[in-house]
Design a protein around this motif. Structure first.
Motif, PDB file in Angstrom:
ATOM      1  N   GLY A  13       0.808  -1.234   0.000  1.00 48.24           N
ATOM      2  CA  GLY A  13       0.000   0.000   0.000  1.00 48.24           C
ATOM      3  C   GLY A  13       0.834   1.274   0.000  1.00 48.24           C
ATOM      4  N   LYS A  14       2.100   1.174  -0.395  1.00 46.68           N
ATOM      5  CA  LYS A  14       2.986   2.351  -0.379  1.00 46.68           C
ATOM      6  C   LYS A  14       2.425   3.461  -1.278  1.00 46.68           C
ATOM      7  N   GLY A  15       2.065   3.084  -2.501  1.00 43.77           N
ATOM      8  CA  GLY A  15       1.567   4.085  -3.463  1.00 43.77           C
ATOM      9  C   GLY A  15       0.249   4.682  -2.995  1.00 43.77           C
ATOM     10  N   THR A  16      -0.647   3.831  -2.516  1.00 45.19           N
ATOM     11  CA  THR A  16      -1.975   4.272  -2.069  1.00 45.19           C
ATOM     12  C   THR A  16      -1.844   5.261  -0.911  1.00 45.19           C
ATOM     13  N   GLN A  17      -1.034   4.928   0.077  1.00 43.73           N
ATOM     14  CA  GLN A  17      -0.901   5.797   1.253  1.00 43.73           C
ATOM     15  C   GLN A  17      -0.071   7.039   0.924  1.00 43.73           C
ATOM     16  N   SER A  31       7.842   8.081  -6.569  1.00 43.82           N
ATOM     17  CA  SER A  31       7.808   6.620  -6.596  1.00 43.82           C
ATOM     18  C   SER A  31       8.814   6.205  -7.666  1.00 43.82           C
ATOM     19  N   THR A  32       9.877   5.536  -7.231  1.00 40.64           N
ATOM     20  CA  THR A  32      10.889   5.149  -8.233  1.00 40.64           C
ATOM     21  C   THR A  32      10.286   4.152  -9.230  1.00 40.64           C
ATOM     22  N   GLY A  33       9.352   3.300  -8.753  1.00 35.45           N
ATOM     23  CA  GLY A  33       8.690   2.364  -9.668  1.00 35.45           C
ATOM     24  C   GLY A  33       7.921   3.103 -10.763  1.00 35.45           C
ATOM     25  N   LEU A  36      10.278   4.723 -13.240  1.00 31.62           N
ATOM     26  CA  LEU A  36      10.859   3.713 -14.144  1.00 31.62           C
ATOM     27  C   LEU A  36       9.818   3.233 -15.170  1.00 31.62           C
ATOM     28  N   ARG A  37       8.564   3.029 -14.717  1.00 35.12           N
ATOM     29  CA  ARG A  37       7.527   2.590 -15.678  1.00 35.12           C
ATOM     30  C   ARG A  37       7.291   3.645 -16.751  1.00 35.12           C
ATOM     31  N   ASP A  38       7.390   4.915 -16.355  1.00 34.12           N
ATOM     32  CA  ASP A  38       7.231   5.996 -17.340  1.00 34.12           C
ATOM     33  C   ASP A  38       8.375   5.942 -18.370  1.00 34.12           C
ATOM     34  N   GLY A  57      10.993  -9.161 -11.951  1.00 35.13           N
ATOM     35  CA  GLY A  57      10.801  -8.935 -10.516  1.00 35.13           C
ATOM     36  C   GLY A  57      12.109  -8.676  -9.788  1.00 35.13           C
ATOM     37  N   GLN A  58      13.148  -8.334 -10.534  1.00 37.11           N
ATOM     38  CA  GLN A  58      14.440  -8.042  -9.885  1.00 37.11           C
ATOM     39  C   GLN A  58      14.603  -6.533  -9.713  1.00 37.11           C
ATOM     40  N   LEU A  59      15.580  -6.154  -8.888  1.00 36.42           N
ATOM     41  CA  LEU A  59      15.823  -4.729  -8.693  1.00 36.42           C
ATOM     42  C   LEU A  59      16.674  -4.166  -9.814  1.00 36.42           C
ATOM     43  N   ASP A  85       8.858   6.691  -1.991  1.00 43.69           N
ATOM     44  CA  ASP A  85       8.022   5.480  -2.116  1.00 43.69           C
ATOM     45  C   ASP A  85       8.755   4.494  -3.030  1.00 43.69           C
ATOM     46  N   GLY A  86       9.239   3.401  -2.432  1.00 41.48           N
ATOM     47  CA  GLY A  86       9.980   2.410  -3.230  1.00 41.48           C
ATOM     48  C   GLY A  86      11.464   2.696  -3.274  1.00 41.48           C
ATOM     49  N   PHE A  87      11.925   3.660  -2.529  1.00 43.92           N
ATOM     50  CA  PHE A  87      13.340   4.016  -2.406  1.00 43.92           C
ATOM     51  C   PHE A  87      13.566   4.469  -0.975  1.00 43.92           C
ATOM     52  N   PRO A  88      14.625   4.039  -0.310  1.00 46.35           N
ATOM     53  CA  PRO A  88      15.629   3.067  -0.735  1.00 46.35           C
ATOM     54  C   PRO A  88      15.114   1.626  -0.630  1.00 46.35           C
ATOM     55  N   ARG A  89      15.763   0.759  -1.386  1.00 45.76           N
ATOM     56  CA  ARG A  89      15.388  -0.656  -1.420  1.00 45.76           C
ATOM     57  C   ARG A  89      16.557  -1.581  -1.113  1.00 45.76           C
ATOM     58  N   THR A  90      17.718  -1.009  -0.918  1.00 47.34           N
ATOM     59  CA  THR A  90      18.907  -1.794  -0.540  1.00 47.34           C
ATOM     60  C   THR A  90      19.702  -0.940   0.462  1.00 47.34           C
ATOM     61  N   PRO A  92      22.933  -0.037   0.272  1.00 45.58           N
ATOM     62  CA  PRO A  92      23.665   1.053  -0.403  1.00 45.58           C
ATOM     63  C   PRO A  92      22.748   2.225  -0.788  1.00 45.58           C
ATOM     64  N   GLN A  93      21.496   1.926  -1.151  1.00 44.62           N
ATOM     65  CA  GLN A  93      20.565   3.022  -1.476  1.00 44.62           C
ATOM     66  C   GLN A  93      20.233   3.830  -0.213  1.00 44.62           C
ATOM     67  N   GLY A  94      20.090   3.135   0.912  1.00 43.44           N
ATOM     68  CA  GLY A  94      19.792   3.829   2.172  1.00 43.44           C
ATOM     69  C   GLY A  94      20.942   4.744   2.566  1.00 43.44           C
ATOM     70  N   LYS A 127      -5.084  -9.446  -7.785  1.00 42.72           N
ATOM     71  CA  LYS A 127      -6.322  -8.726  -8.133  1.00 42.72           C
ATOM     72  C   LYS A 127      -5.980  -7.558  -9.073  1.00 42.72           C
ATOM     73  N   ARG A 128      -4.934  -6.801  -8.698  1.00 45.12           N
ATOM     74  CA  ARG A 128      -4.571  -5.673  -9.562  1.00 45.12           C
ATOM     75  C   ARG A 128      -4.143  -6.171 -10.937  1.00 45.12           C
ATOM     76  N   GLY A 129      -3.386  -7.284 -10.948  1.00 43.08           N
ATOM     77  CA  GLY A 129      -2.960  -7.860 -12.231  1.00 43.08           C
ATOM     78  C   GLY A 129      -4.146  -8.154 -13.133  1.00 43.08           C
ATOM     79  N   SER A 144       8.823 -13.638  -7.085  1.00 42.38           N
ATOM     80  CA  SER A 144      10.222 -13.214  -7.138  1.00 42.38           C
ATOM     81  C   SER A 144      10.395 -11.812  -6.541  1.00 42.38           C
ATOM     82  N   ARG A 145       9.400 -10.912  -6.710  1.00 42.05           N
ATOM     83  CA  ARG A 145       9.475  -9.585  -6.067  1.00 42.05           C
ATOM     84  C   ARG A 145       9.496  -9.739  -4.542  1.00 42.05           C
ATOM     85  N   LEU A 146       8.683 -10.672  -4.033  1.00 48.94           N
ATOM     86  CA  LEU A 146       8.662 -10.868  -2.578  1.00 48.94           C
ATOM     87  C   LEU A 146       9.996 -11.425  -2.077  1.00 48.94           C
TER      88      LEU A 146
HETATM   89  P1  AP5 Z   1      -0.118  -0.125  -3.826  1.00 46.31           P
HETATM   90  O1  AP5 Z   1      -0.550   1.090  -3.084  1.00 46.31           O
HETATM   91  O2  AP5 Z   1       0.233   0.012  -5.263  1.00 46.31           O
HETATM   92  O3  AP5 Z   1       1.055  -0.846  -3.034  1.00 46.31           O
HETATM   93  P2  AP5 Z   1       2.618  -0.704  -3.253  1.00 46.31           P
HETATM   94  O4  AP5 Z   1       3.252  -1.088  -1.955  1.00 46.31           O
HETATM   95  O5  AP5 Z   1       2.933   0.646  -3.808  1.00 46.31           O
HETATM   96  O6  AP5 Z   1       2.765  -1.867  -4.309  1.00 46.31           O
HETATM   97  P3  AP5 Z   1       3.601  -1.934  -5.653  1.00 46.31           P
HETATM   98  O7  AP5 Z   1       3.226  -3.230  -6.296  1.00 46.31           O
HETATM   99  O8  AP5 Z   1       3.433  -0.715  -6.466  1.00 46.31           O
HETATM  100  O9  AP5 Z   1       5.009  -2.012  -5.002  1.00 46.31           O
HETATM  101  P4  AP5 Z   1       6.332  -2.532  -5.583  1.00 46.31           P
HETATM  102  O10 AP5 Z   1       7.271  -2.203  -4.489  1.00 46.31           O
HETATM  103  O11 AP5 Z   1       6.319  -3.930  -6.037  1.00 46.31           O
HETATM  104  O12 AP5 Z   1       6.421  -1.712  -6.927  1.00 46.31           O
HETATM  105  P5  AP5 Z   1       7.251  -0.437  -7.370  1.00 46.31           P
HETATM  106  O13 AP5 Z   1       6.442   0.271  -8.351  1.00 46.31           O
HETATM  107  O14 AP5 Z   1       7.805   0.312  -6.204  1.00 46.31           O
HETATM  108  O15 AP5 Z   1      -1.267  -1.236  -3.620  1.00 46.31           O
HETATM  109  C1  AP5 Z   1      -1.196  -2.481  -4.257  1.00 46.31           C
HETATM  110  C2  AP5 Z   1      -2.617  -2.937  -4.595  1.00 46.31           C
HETATM  111  O16 AP5 Z   1      -3.334  -3.154  -3.382  1.00 46.31           O
HETATM  112  C3  AP5 Z   1      -3.421  -1.891  -5.384  1.00 46.31           C
HETATM  113  O17 AP5 Z   1      -4.252  -2.534  -6.310  1.00 46.31           O
HETATM  114  C4  AP5 Z   1      -4.241  -1.179  -4.289  1.00 46.31           C
HETATM  115  O18 AP5 Z   1      -5.439  -0.656  -4.792  1.00 46.31           O
HETATM  116  C5  AP5 Z   1      -4.480  -2.311  -3.307  1.00 46.31           C
HETATM  117  N1  AP5 Z   1      -4.593  -1.837  -1.915  1.00 46.31           N
HETATM  118  C6  AP5 Z   1      -3.890  -0.833  -1.323  1.00 46.31           C
HETATM  119  N2  AP5 Z   1      -4.258  -0.697  -0.043  1.00 46.31           N
HETATM  120  C7  AP5 Z   1      -5.180  -1.646   0.195  1.00 46.31           C
HETATM  121  C8  AP5 Z   1      -5.936  -2.016   1.342  1.00 46.31           C
HETATM  122  N3  AP5 Z   1      -5.792  -1.388   2.508  1.00 46.31           N
HETATM  123  N4  AP5 Z   1      -6.795  -3.060   1.237  1.00 46.31           N
HETATM  124  C9  AP5 Z   1      -6.950  -3.726   0.050  1.00 46.31           C
HETATM  125  N5  AP5 Z   1      -6.282  -3.416  -1.085  1.00 46.31           N
HETATM  126  C10 AP5 Z   1      -5.398  -2.392  -1.010  1.00 46.31           C
HETATM  127  O19 AP5 Z   1       8.513  -1.132  -8.079  1.00 46.31           O
HETATM  128  C11 AP5 Z   1       8.350  -1.922  -9.242  1.00 46.31           C
HETATM  129  C12 AP5 Z   1       9.710  -2.413  -9.708  1.00 46.31           C
HETATM  130  O20 AP5 Z   1      10.541  -1.286 -10.052  1.00 46.31           O
HETATM  131  C13 AP5 Z   1      10.534  -3.204  -8.694  1.00 46.31           C
HETATM  132  O21 AP5 Z   1      10.184  -4.581  -8.670  1.00 46.31           O
HETATM  133  C14 AP5 Z   1      11.957  -2.961  -9.210  1.00 46.31           C
HETATM  134  O22 AP5 Z   1      12.240  -3.798 -10.301  1.00 46.31           O
HETATM  135  C15 AP5 Z   1      11.905  -1.525  -9.722  1.00 46.31           C
HETATM  136  N6  AP5 Z   1      12.326  -0.561  -8.687  1.00 46.31           N
HETATM  137  C16 AP5 Z   1      11.543   0.394  -8.119  1.00 46.31           C
HETATM  138  N7  AP5 Z   1      12.236   1.098  -7.198  1.00 46.31           N
HETATM  139  C17 AP5 Z   1      13.492   0.561  -7.186  1.00 46.31           C
HETATM  140  C18 AP5 Z   1      14.651   0.844  -6.425  1.00 46.31           C
HETATM  141  N8  AP5 Z   1      14.664   1.798  -5.483  1.00 46.31           N
HETATM  142  N9  AP5 Z   1      15.757   0.078  -6.656  1.00 46.31           N
HETATM  143  C19 AP5 Z   1      15.770  -0.876  -7.608  1.00 46.31           C
HETATM  144  N10 AP5 Z   1      14.684  -1.195  -8.357  1.00 46.31           N
HETATM  145  C20 AP5 Z   1      13.560  -0.477  -8.144  1.00 46.31           C
END
Ligand code: AP5
Length: 191
Positions: A13-17, A31-33, A36-38, A57-59, A85-90, A92-94, A127-129, A144-146
């Motif tokens: 829920g990082k993005g949501t909150q 949000s670094t994710g 990167l998606r952009d 699902g790797q960093l 949001d999503g940083f730091p993740r290691t 060295p990033q911290g 569900k989101r997928g 693999s992300r987990l």
């Molecule tokens: P959401 O709010 O999106 O949760 P999130 O924690 O932000 O989940 P993400 O899947 O976006 O996190 P992530 O860490 O895998 O991805 P990121 O984009 O950072 O909620 C998730 C879902 O749950 C949504 O559908 C939401 O509606 C639902 N939800 C929320 N709250 C809820 C609740 N209370 N009850 C029920 N449902 C709820 O990163 C993606 C990839 O980018 C990484 O795998 C990596 O490859 C790369 N990357 C990003 N940052 C780095 C970095 N710093 N270093 C290296 N690689 C990086």
């Protein structure tokens, strides 16, 4: 400045909150994710490279995301504070994050760790997928992300706990219930 790291496993829920925090405290969200998606969508050089990691699902390598973050901070120095949001993740990033902020006489105020169990994380992401088709929300990639989260990102909890900055938040319940828990922590900070 109020600088917040929103920390937790994929789907916690990082993005949501972060959206609610941005509005409530008038902060600048990165949000670094998302960034990167952009870049992947625009097929930039970094995006094409990042995609090779993210789709599995790797960093993405530390140096690339650290540069991205430094650039973002340099371009937003007038901000009242950041939500990372999503940083730091290691580790060295911290460490890099602390240095970047130190150069501006700033530091992290709090690390909000959204604590959610694996079954709930997997259910949310599957569900989101289905609903929106985010490419990395498939069962194998979620697994693999987990695994990457537990191996490389979770050690940061200890890093921030030693700095006295880690706040554990129950990340289950409704979005508003979770946000109330967050507000309680943030409103009690001295900054
Ligand atoms: P959401 O709010 O999106 O949760 P999130 O924690 O932000 O989940 P993400 O899947 O976006 O996190 P992530 O860490 O895998 O991805 P990121 O984009 O950072 O909620 C998730 C879902 O749950 C949504 O559908 C939401 O509606 C639902 N939800 C929320 N709250 C809820 C609740 N209370 N009850 C029920 N449902 C709820 O990163 C993606 C990839 O980018 C990484 O795998 C990596 O490859 C790369 N990357 C990003 N940052 C780095 C970095 N710093 N270093 C290296 N690689 C990086």
């Amino acid at each position: 400045m109020l600088n917040i790291i929103i920390f937790g496993a994929p789907g916690s829920g990082k993005g949501t909150q972060s959206e609610k925090l941005t509005e409530r405290y008038n902060l600048t969200h990165i949000s670094t994710g998302e960034v990167l998606r952009d870049k992947i969508e625009r097929q930039t050089e970094l995006g094409i490279l990042a995609d090779t990691y993210m789709s599995k699902g790797q960093l993405v390598p530390d140096n690339l995301v650290i540069d991205m973050l430094s650039e973002f901070i340099a371009n937003n120095s007038e901000s009242k504070g950041y939500i990372l949001d999503g940083f730091p993740r290691t580790l060295p990033q911290g460490e890099a994050m602390d240095k970047i902020l130190e150069e501006q006489n700033e530091s992290i105020n709090v690390v909000l760790w959204l604590d959610v169990d694996d079954d709930e994380l997997i259910a949310r992401l599957l569900k989101r997928g289905k609903d929106s088709g985010r490419e990395d929300d498939t069962f194998d990639t979620i697994k693999s992300r987990l695994a990457v989260y537990y191996r490389k990102t979770e050690p940061l909890k200890d890093f921030y706990s030693k700095q006295g900055k880690l706040a554990q938040i129950d990340g289950t319940g409704t979005v508003d219930e979770i946000f109330s828990r967050i507000e309680e922590v943030v409103d009690n900070l001295n900054y």
